[in-house]
Write an enzyme that holds these catalytic residues in place. Sequence first.
Site, PDB file in Angstrom:
ATOM      1  N   ASP A  31       0.851  -1.190   0.000  1.00  0.00           N
ATOM      2  CA  ASP A  31       0.000   0.000   0.000  1.00  0.00           C
ATOM      3  C   ASP A  31       0.886   1.239   0.000  1.00  0.00           C
ATOM      4  OD1 ASP A  31      -1.963   1.913   0.374  1.00  0.00           O
ATOM      5  OD2 ASP A  31      -2.108   1.542   2.538  1.00  0.00           O
ATOM      6  N   ASN A  33      -0.404   4.553  -0.119  1.00  0.00           N
ATOM      7  CA  ASN A  33      -1.032   5.798   0.335  1.00  0.00           C
ATOM      8  C   ASN A  33      -1.786   5.688   1.656  1.00  0.00           C
ATOM      9  OD1 ASN A  33      -3.125   4.277  -0.545  1.00  0.00           O
ATOM     10  ND2 ASN A  33      -4.059   5.846  -1.836  1.00  0.00           N
ATOM     11  N   ASP A  35      -4.227   3.812   2.762  1.00  0.00           N
ATOM     12  CA  ASP A  35      -5.654   3.467   2.909  1.00  0.00           C
ATOM     13  C   ASP A  35      -5.859   1.988   3.247  1.00  0.00           C
ATOM     14  OD1 ASP A  35      -5.104   2.239   0.513  1.00  0.00           O
ATOM     15  OD2 ASP A  35      -6.696   3.221  -0.626  1.00  0.00           O
ATOM     16  N   ASP A  39      -1.740  -1.168  -3.887  1.00  0.00           N
ATOM     17  CA  ASP A  39      -2.059  -0.422  -5.099  1.00  0.00           C
ATOM     18  C   ASP A  39      -0.894  -0.473  -6.084  1.00  0.00           C
ATOM     19  OD1 ASP A  39      -0.212   1.581  -4.046  1.00  0.00           O
ATOM     20  OD2 ASP A  39      -1.845   2.095  -2.672  1.00  0.00           O
ATOM     21  N   ASP A 108      -4.512 -10.292 -15.979  1.00  0.00           N
ATOM     22  CA  ASP A 108      -5.563 -11.274 -15.769  1.00  0.00           C
ATOM     23  C   ASP A 108      -6.699 -10.981 -16.735  1.00  0.00           C
ATOM     24  OD1 ASP A 108      -7.078 -13.310 -14.257  1.00  0.00           O
ATOM     25  OD2 ASP A 108      -5.677 -12.805 -12.644  1.00  0.00           O
ATOM     26  N   ASP A 208      -8.787 -16.453 -16.729  1.00  0.00           N
ATOM     27  CA  ASP A 208      -9.592 -16.945 -15.611  1.00  0.00           C
ATOM     28  C   ASP A 208     -10.643 -17.959 -16.072  1.00  0.00           C
ATOM     29  OD1 ASP A 208     -10.157 -16.440 -12.724  1.00  0.00           O
ATOM     30  OD2 ASP A 208     -12.125 -15.857 -13.469  1.00  0.00           O
ATOM     31  N   GLU A 262      -6.404 -20.856 -16.956  1.00  0.00           N
ATOM     32  CA  GLU A 262      -6.824 -21.532 -15.726  1.00  0.00           C
ATOM     33  C   GLU A 262      -8.016 -22.408 -16.085  1.00  0.00           C
ATOM     34  OE1 GLU A 262      -8.428 -20.605 -11.224  1.00  0.00           O
ATOM     35  OE2 GLU A 262      -9.379 -19.721 -12.963  1.00  0.00           O
ATOM     36  N   HIS A 335      -3.617 -16.941  -5.429  1.00  0.00           N
ATOM     37  CA  HIS A 335      -4.513 -16.187  -4.549  1.00  0.00           C
ATOM     38  C   HIS A 335      -5.734 -16.986  -4.102  1.00  0.00           C
ATOM     39  CE1 HIS A 335      -6.062 -15.960  -8.539  1.00  0.00           C
ATOM     40  NE2 HIS A 335      -7.208 -15.489  -8.086  1.00  0.00           N
TER      41      HIS A 335
HETATM   42  O1  TEU Z   1     -10.900 -19.208  -9.761  1.00  0.00           O
HETATM   43  C1  TEU Z   1     -11.657 -20.267 -10.217  1.00  0.00           C
HETATM   44  C2  TEU Z   1     -11.860 -21.322  -9.257  1.00  0.00           C
HETATM   45  O2  TEU Z   1     -11.981 -22.449  -9.639  1.00  0.00           O
HETATM   46  C3  TEU Z   1     -11.927 -20.934  -7.828  1.00  0.00           C
HETATM   47  O3  TEU Z   1     -13.098 -20.228  -7.612  1.00  0.00           O
HETATM   48  C4  TEU Z   1     -11.861 -22.116  -6.952  1.00  0.00           C
HETATM   49  O4  TEU Z   1     -12.956 -22.926  -7.212  1.00  0.00           O
HETATM   50  C5  TEU Z   1     -11.919 -21.675  -5.534  1.00  0.00           C
HETATM   51  O5  TEU Z   1     -10.963 -20.680  -5.376  1.00  0.00           O
HETATM   52  C6  TEU Z   1     -11.598 -22.798  -4.600  1.00  0.00           C
HETATM   53  O6  TEU Z   1     -10.329 -23.287  -4.795  1.00  0.00           O
HETATM   54  C7  TEU Z   1     -10.847 -18.044 -10.506  1.00  0.00           C
HETATM   55  C8  TEU Z   1     -10.070 -16.994  -9.756  1.00  0.00           C
HETATM   56  O7  TEU Z   1      -8.757 -17.428  -9.593  1.00  0.00           O
HETATM   57  C9  TEU Z   1     -10.756 -16.716  -8.454  1.00  0.00           C
HETATM   58  O8  TEU Z   1     -10.035 -15.839  -7.645  1.00  0.00           O
HETATM   59  C10 TEU Z   1     -12.112 -16.144  -8.765  1.00  0.00           C
HETATM   60  O9  TEU Z   1     -12.845 -15.985  -7.577  1.00  0.00           O
HETATM   61  C11 TEU Z   1     -12.903 -17.034  -9.716  1.00  0.00           C
HETATM   62  O10 TEU Z   1     -12.142 -17.529 -10.801  1.00  0.00           O
HETATM   63  C12 TEU Z   1     -14.030 -16.241 -10.321  1.00  0.00           C
HETATM   64  O11 TEU Z   1     -13.518 -15.276 -11.184  1.00  0.00           O
HETATM   65 CA    CA Z   2      -3.537   2.076  -1.241  1.00  0.00          CA
END
Ligand code: TEU
Ligand code: CA
Length: 559
Positions: A31, A33, A35, A39, A108, A208, A262, A335
């Site tokens: 971060d 700034n 908040d 960012d 992404d 995605d 993915e 993530h």
């Molecule tokens: O993730 C797809 C996905 O399969 C995940 O939702 C997974 O089922 C869940 O995290 C449990 O493991 C992608 C993105 O990486 C995720 O961050 C998004 O929430 C999702 O698509 C919808 O865009």
């Molecule tokens: Ca910030």
Amino acid sequence: MGSEIEDTAGIDRTWWKEAVVYQIYPRSFKDSNGDGVGDISGIIEKVEYLDALGIDVVWLCPVYDSPNADNGYDIRDYRSIMDEMGTMADWERLLAALHDRDIRLVMDLVVNHTSDEHEWFRKSRRGEDGYEDYYHWVEGDPDQPPNNWESYFGGPAWSYDETREAWYLHLFDEKQPDLNWRNPDVRADVYEMVDWWLQNGIDGFRMDVINLLSKPEGYPDGEIEGYPTGREHFVNGPRIHEYLRELYEETYANYDVMTVGEMVDLDVETANAYLGEDGDGLDMVFHFDHTFIDFGPDGRWDIGEWSVSDFEEIFTEWQTGLDETSWDGLYWENHDQPRVVSRFGDDEQYRYESTTMLATLLFGLRGTPYVYQGQEIGMTNADFESLEAVRDVDTRRPIEIMLEEGEIDSYQQIRDVVNYRSRDHARTPMQWSDGENAGFTDGDPWIKVNDNYTEINVESARSADRSVWWYYRELIDLREDEQTLVYGEYDLLDVPDPVYAFTRTLGDDELLVVLNWSDQEQSSSLSIEDGTLLVGNYSGIETTLSETLRPYEARIYRL
Ligand code: TEU
Ligand code: CA
């Protein structure tokens, strides 16, 4: 280029095969700034850090304008930057700063769905001319969804819209309506947007849930129970190859970029249909097989047993099952996944050893390795002591359903599973230092900081003689030097678990990767007399592989 194998003929060298990718979840990275939200300017402050680590490509999770029902995976406007993240000018500065240091930028691409606040959905919900069919709408009884499909986040995949007086499909949150790819206008709009980003100079896309784009007409009920019902209809749907091929031809076929899809529920055969010479123009995939390994009998919110041989089987299947021209994206964390050391290693007594063992495996396999922010310092899972501390929609929603349905009486009953599995473990702030909020922000962080930041942080890892960070640094260097690690063929060696050993061969060059995946000493069952040790997570080993491997010991030899 590795000196040993410079002369090896016939390698079709490709930059994205040789690259190490670093994934940034911008909300939690830095971060700038105060908040409490990471960012783009924060990332710019850390470009030097990325360069020091030695990575080649950054994959940046969504920074597009979004109401953040799913932290940016619900996009309101594909062509502008979310206020919290900064401006388009900041984004341009970031791209320039990365390119200055020869780091590429992959964005992404989220085009299975948009936000319900996207202009297209607002028009579609009002039935505006030309937008009626931008999403999947089905009219009918407001008490009876069109079919039994479920959302990946729990609950039905359909919501009733009062304005349009019809049901719309959302395979994720109700604020993430699925785009109707059957409509050529939708596809044309998406391609135009994709091309716009490519023209802005990016180096590729992480795509995605890209194998969910095609939904069958008539929306037939799902027959197979499970996570989620209906998936045999919308995973690798009827027109998926046509859509991906078209997307490729209309956009990135014209640029020197990388794409990684993915793909949920993906097996090796299907991956081969998407990838390589006869594929759809996709460079590599992320599959999920190794992330399902520890699901319990009741699924994701249940912790199951796993064994080293399960991993061997899955990795070997992918390493040997992909066609010559197909390519794999290798990852432990992202993530959406908890921290790997807490999951498949030992985050207490053997945090260094087990993290580095897992890293050695990741870099030892054939494919492009992805390192998720914090993985390079061995960040661990956190303790989410109450539901109030949990931020992720994909954790909160299933728990709310369990509470509503009386499966659990209180959060405390599920806390251990949350502490094991939640996506929020990946989203706690990057631990930069032992200063306030781990050096992530001067303000109040949007999600809790892991309590162990005073011990686990970038500053201390970099100043130590031996640390997870330095080990990653070494692996990144090694992969740059050794083409065999990139291109070499994989062969599993038959040694008893929990030792996992395999070779990588390219021409005359042969590397051996050997791992003790346990907290006990193990015999390696291998005898190496005159190998050269390239990397190892214990000191004091020379050329021979002694019979005994120490807890979580990992080594790579040239034979
Ligand atoms: O993730 C797809 C996905 O399969 C995940 O939702 C997974 O089922 C869940 O995290 C449990 O493991 C992608 C993105 O990486 C995720 O961050 C998004 O929430 C999702 O698509 C919808 O865009
Ligand atoms: Ca910030």
